[in-house]
Design a protein around this motif. Structure first.
Motif, PDB file in Angstrom:
ATOM      1  N   THR A  16      45.447  29.886  42.563  1.00  0.00           N
ATOM      2  CA  THR A  16      44.391  30.523  43.376  1.00  0.00           C
ATOM      3  C   THR A  16      44.942  31.717  44.171  1.00  0.00           C
ATOM      4  O   THR A  16      45.169  31.609  45.384  1.00  0.00           O
ATOM      5  CB  THR A  16      43.748  29.502  44.336  1.00  0.00           C
TER       6      THR A  16
ATOM      7  N   ASP B  88      38.520  44.645  50.844  1.00  0.00           N
ATOM      8  CA  ASP B  88      37.818  43.372  50.710  1.00  0.00           C
ATOM      9  C   ASP B  88      38.766  42.456  49.938  1.00  0.00           C
ATOM     10  O   ASP B  88      39.577  42.939  49.144  1.00  0.00           O
ATOM     11  CB  ASP B  88      36.506  43.580  49.938  1.00  0.00           C
TER      12      ASP B  88
ATOM     13  N   ARG C   2      39.345  38.139  48.378  1.00  0.00           N
ATOM     14  CA  ARG C   2      38.822  36.790  48.209  1.00  0.00           C
ATOM     15  C   ARG C   2      39.731  35.997  47.275  1.00  0.00           C
ATOM     16  O   ARG C   2      40.494  36.580  46.486  1.00  0.00           O
ATOM     17  CB  ARG C   2      37.374  36.757  47.664  1.00  0.00           C
ATOM     18  N   THR C   3      39.605  34.651  47.365  1.00  0.00           N
ATOM     19  CA  THR C   3      40.368  33.757  46.495  1.00  0.00           C
ATOM     20  C   THR C   3      39.669  33.670  45.144  1.00  0.00           C
ATOM     21  O   THR C   3      38.441  33.604  45.084  1.00  0.00           O
ATOM     22  CB  THR C   3      40.399  32.341  47.117  1.00  0.00           C
ATOM     23  N   VAL C   4      40.458  33.682  44.074  1.00  0.00           N
ATOM     24  CA  VAL C   4      39.908  33.464  42.726  1.00  0.00           C
ATOM     25  C   VAL C   4      40.823  32.493  41.973  1.00  0.00           C
ATOM     26  O   VAL C   4      41.968  32.285  42.372  1.00  0.00           O
ATOM     27  CB  VAL C   4      39.773  34.789  41.926  1.00  0.00           C
ATOM     28  N   VAL C   5      40.303  31.914  40.899  1.00  0.00           N
ATOM     29  CA  VAL C   5      41.084  30.970  40.094  1.00  0.00           C
ATOM     30  C   VAL C   5      41.636  31.693  38.857  1.00  0.00           C
ATOM     31  O   VAL C   5      40.865  32.295  38.102  1.00  0.00           O
ATOM     32  CB  VAL C   5      40.210  29.772  39.646  1.00  0.00           C
TER      33      VAL C   5
ATOM     34  N   TYR D 215      37.319  34.201  35.993  1.00  0.00           N
ATOM     35  CA  TYR D 215      35.878  34.094  35.757  1.00  0.00           C
ATOM     36  C   TYR D 215      35.161  34.459  37.051  1.00  0.00           C
ATOM     37  O   TYR D 215      35.649  34.175  38.152  1.00  0.00           O
ATOM     38  CB  TYR D 215      35.477  32.659  35.385  1.00  0.00           C
ATOM     39  N   THR D 216      34.003  35.044  36.912  1.00  0.00           N
ATOM     40  CA  THR D 216      33.241  35.376  38.115  1.00  0.00           C
ATOM     41  C   THR D 216      31.759  35.452  37.799  1.00  0.00           C
ATOM     42  O   THR D 216      31.333  35.236  36.659  1.00  0.00           O
ATOM     43  CB  THR D 216      33.771  36.694  38.741  1.00  0.00           C
ATOM     44  N   ASP D 217      30.973  35.739  38.844  1.00  0.00           N
ATOM     45  CA  ASP D 217      29.529  35.912  38.695  1.00  0.00           C
ATOM     46  C   ASP D 217      29.269  37.414  38.615  1.00  0.00           C
ATOM     47  O   ASP D 217      29.705  38.167  39.503  1.00  0.00           O
ATOM     48  CB  ASP D 217      28.818  35.292  39.917  1.00  0.00           C
TER      49      ASP D 217
ATOM     50  N   SER E  31      28.164  39.224  41.731  1.00  0.00           N
ATOM     51  CA  SER E  31      28.910  39.157  42.988  1.00  0.00           C
ATOM     52  C   SER E  31      29.349  40.556  43.424  1.00  0.00           C
ATOM     53  O   SER E  31      29.616  41.428  42.582  1.00  0.00           O
ATOM     54  CB  SER E  31      30.115  38.218  42.854  1.00  0.00           C
ATOM     55  N   PRO E  32      29.431  40.781  44.731  1.00  0.00           N
ATOM     56  CA  PRO E  32      29.809  42.111  45.233  1.00  0.00           C
ATOM     57  C   PRO E  32      31.112  42.638  44.651  1.00  0.00           C
ATOM     58  O   PRO E  32      31.257  43.838  44.413  1.00  0.00           O
ATOM     59  CB  PRO E  32      29.917  41.881  46.748  1.00  0.00           C
ATOM     60  N   LYS E  33      32.054  41.745  44.376  1.00  0.00           N
ATOM     61  CA  LYS E  33      33.347  42.221  43.862  1.00  0.00           C
ATOM     62  C   LYS E  33      33.196  42.915  42.508  1.00  0.00           C
ATOM     63  O   LYS E  33      33.938  43.832  42.187  1.00  0.00           O
ATOM     64  CB  LYS E  33      34.368  41.077  43.778  1.00  0.00           C
TER      65      LYS E  33
HETATM   66  C1  LIG Z   1      39.607  27.924  46.014  1.00  0.00           C
HETATM   67  C2  LIG Z   1      38.597  28.989  45.671  1.00  0.00           C
HETATM   68  C3  LIG Z   1      38.507  29.439  44.385  1.00  0.00           C
HETATM   69  C4  LIG Z   1      37.580  30.419  44.028  1.00  0.00           C
HETATM   70  N1  LIG Z   1      37.521  30.872  42.751  1.00  0.00           N
HETATM   71  C5  LIG Z   1      36.673  31.873  42.430  1.00  0.00           C
HETATM   72  C6  LIG Z   1      36.687  32.424  41.110  1.00  0.00           C
HETATM   73  O1  LIG Z   1      37.447  32.008  40.234  1.00  0.00           O
HETATM   74  N2  LIG Z   1      35.823  33.429  40.853  1.00  0.00           N
HETATM   75  C7  LIG Z   1      34.962  33.918  41.781  1.00  0.00           C
HETATM   76  O2  LIG Z   1      34.231  34.842  41.472  1.00  0.00           O
HETATM   77  N3  LIG Z   1      34.937  33.420  43.036  1.00  0.00           N
HETATM   78  C8  LIG Z   1      35.785  32.411  43.382  1.00  0.00           C
HETATM   79  N4  LIG Z   1      35.777  31.903  44.649  1.00  0.00           N
HETATM   80  C9  LIG Z   1      34.811  32.444  45.638  1.00  0.00           C
HETATM   81  C10 LIG Z   1      35.332  33.780  46.153  1.00  0.00           C
HETATM   82  O3  LIG Z   1      36.473  33.576  46.973  1.00  0.00           O
HETATM   83  C11 LIG Z   1      34.260  34.541  46.922  1.00  0.00           C
HETATM   84  O4  LIG Z   1      33.857  33.812  48.037  1.00  0.00           O
HETATM   85  C12 LIG Z   1      33.054  34.845  46.045  1.00  0.00           C
HETATM   86  O5  LIG Z   1      33.439  35.115  44.712  1.00  0.00           O
HETATM   87  C13 LIG Z   1      32.288  36.069  46.578  1.00  0.00           C
HETATM   88  O6  LIG Z   1      33.192  37.138  46.611  1.00  0.00           O
HETATM   89  P1  LIG Z   1      32.691  38.658  46.719  1.00  0.00           P
HETATM   90  O7  LIG Z   1      31.602  38.653  47.752  1.00  0.00           O
HETATM   91  O8  LIG Z   1      33.901  39.423  47.172  1.00  0.00           O
HETATM   92  O9  LIG Z   1      32.243  39.062  45.352  1.00  0.00           O
HETATM   93  C14 LIG Z   1      36.711  30.948  45.019  1.00  0.00           C
HETATM   94  C15 LIG Z   1      36.826  30.489  46.336  1.00  0.00           C
HETATM   95  C16 LIG Z   1      37.754  29.530  46.653  1.00  0.00           C
HETATM   96  C17 LIG Z   1      37.834  29.053  48.077  1.00  0.00           C
END
Ligand SMILES: Cc1cc2nc3c(=O)[nH]c(=O)nc-3n(C[C@H](O)[C@H](O)[C@H](O)COP(=O)(O)O)c2cc1C
Length: 191
Positions: free
Chosen positions: A32, A45, A47-50, A64-66, A69-71
């Motif tokens: 992560t 900006d 954020r955590t991702v997997v 993977y993501t949505d 999403s803003p990112k």
């Molecule tokens: C442990 C953890 C894992 C996450 N993994 C993902 C991920 O793989 N992909 C993703 O899009 N967001 C993931 N998120 C959520 C993002 O951190 C973030 O809150 C969300 O994607 C919105 O981000 P954005 O507003 O910058 O687009 C994860 C959050 C946590 C706490």
């Protein structure tokens, strides 16, 4: 006991081995990382991702993501980003400069979606509300707020991060070490 790797070749190999392990092991510290980007106003900006896949040969990390999403909008405007990994087990920090490509449709997305849609995470990509959408004040989850709204088709997207450069830092009692590397070069730096 920690093995003290000596040569750039050994360390480079181990970095990619650990990234690959992290993509398969949800308990790995590098599973992560933090992904940092810049928004439309040039503001940082993060954020955590997997981490889902690490391809040493291609020099590519996959997430993977949505697609809503803003990112994703940020990365489509400014593809340069940074990933930061920390492993307490290895005492290694890895800062990775990347160029991101987001794929929202096509055979790769659909093939991966077939797996994701069977998993517990499927709902994340089927919510009618985009990540970051404001919920009514009395609701804490999107599930509760959107019960009456029909679910759209999935918004699952694949984010490929092409590695340009890595900054590797090892914390050690024997002396910290730091290096900057890309696919072909290696430079030792002051930690
Ligand atoms: C442990 C953890 C894992 C996450 N993994 C993902 C991920 O793989 N992909 C993703 O899009 N967001 C993931 N998120 C959520 C993002 O951190 C973030 O809150 C969300 O994607 C919105 O981000 P954005 O507003 O910058 O687009 C994860 C959050 C946590 C706490």
């Amino acid at each position: 006991m920690k093995i003290h790797l000596q040569t750039p070749q050994e360390i480079r190999l181990k970095i990619w081995k650990e990234l690959s392990r992290a993509s398969l092991d949800r308990h790995h510290d590098w599973r992560t990382p933090v992904l940092a980007s810049v928004d439309a106003d040039g503001l940082p900006d993060a954020r955590t991702v997997v981490l889902r896949q690490a391809d040493a040969l291609a020099g590519q990390l996959t997430f993977y993501t949505d697609s809503r999403s803003p990112k994703v909008a940020q990365l489509q405007t400014q593809a340069s980003a940074m990933l930061v990994f920390w492993s307490a087990r290895l005492s290694w920090q890895l800062r990775v400069r990347v160029v991101c490509t987001v794929i929202t449709a096509g055979p790769e997305v659909e093939a991966l979606w077939q797996g994701v849609k069977q998993s517990a995470a499927a709902g994340d990509y089927l919510s009618p509300l985009a990540p970051g959408a404001v919920l009514p004040p009395d609701r804490g989850t999107a599930d509760a707020a959107d019960a009456s709204v029909p679910a759209p088709t999935h918004s699952f997207a694949v984010l490929h991060a092409q590695v340009l450069q890595m900054d590797w830092l090892e914390l050690s009692r024997e002396g910290h070490r730091r290096a900057q590397l890309d696919a072909t070069t290696w430079a030792w730096l002051t930690p």
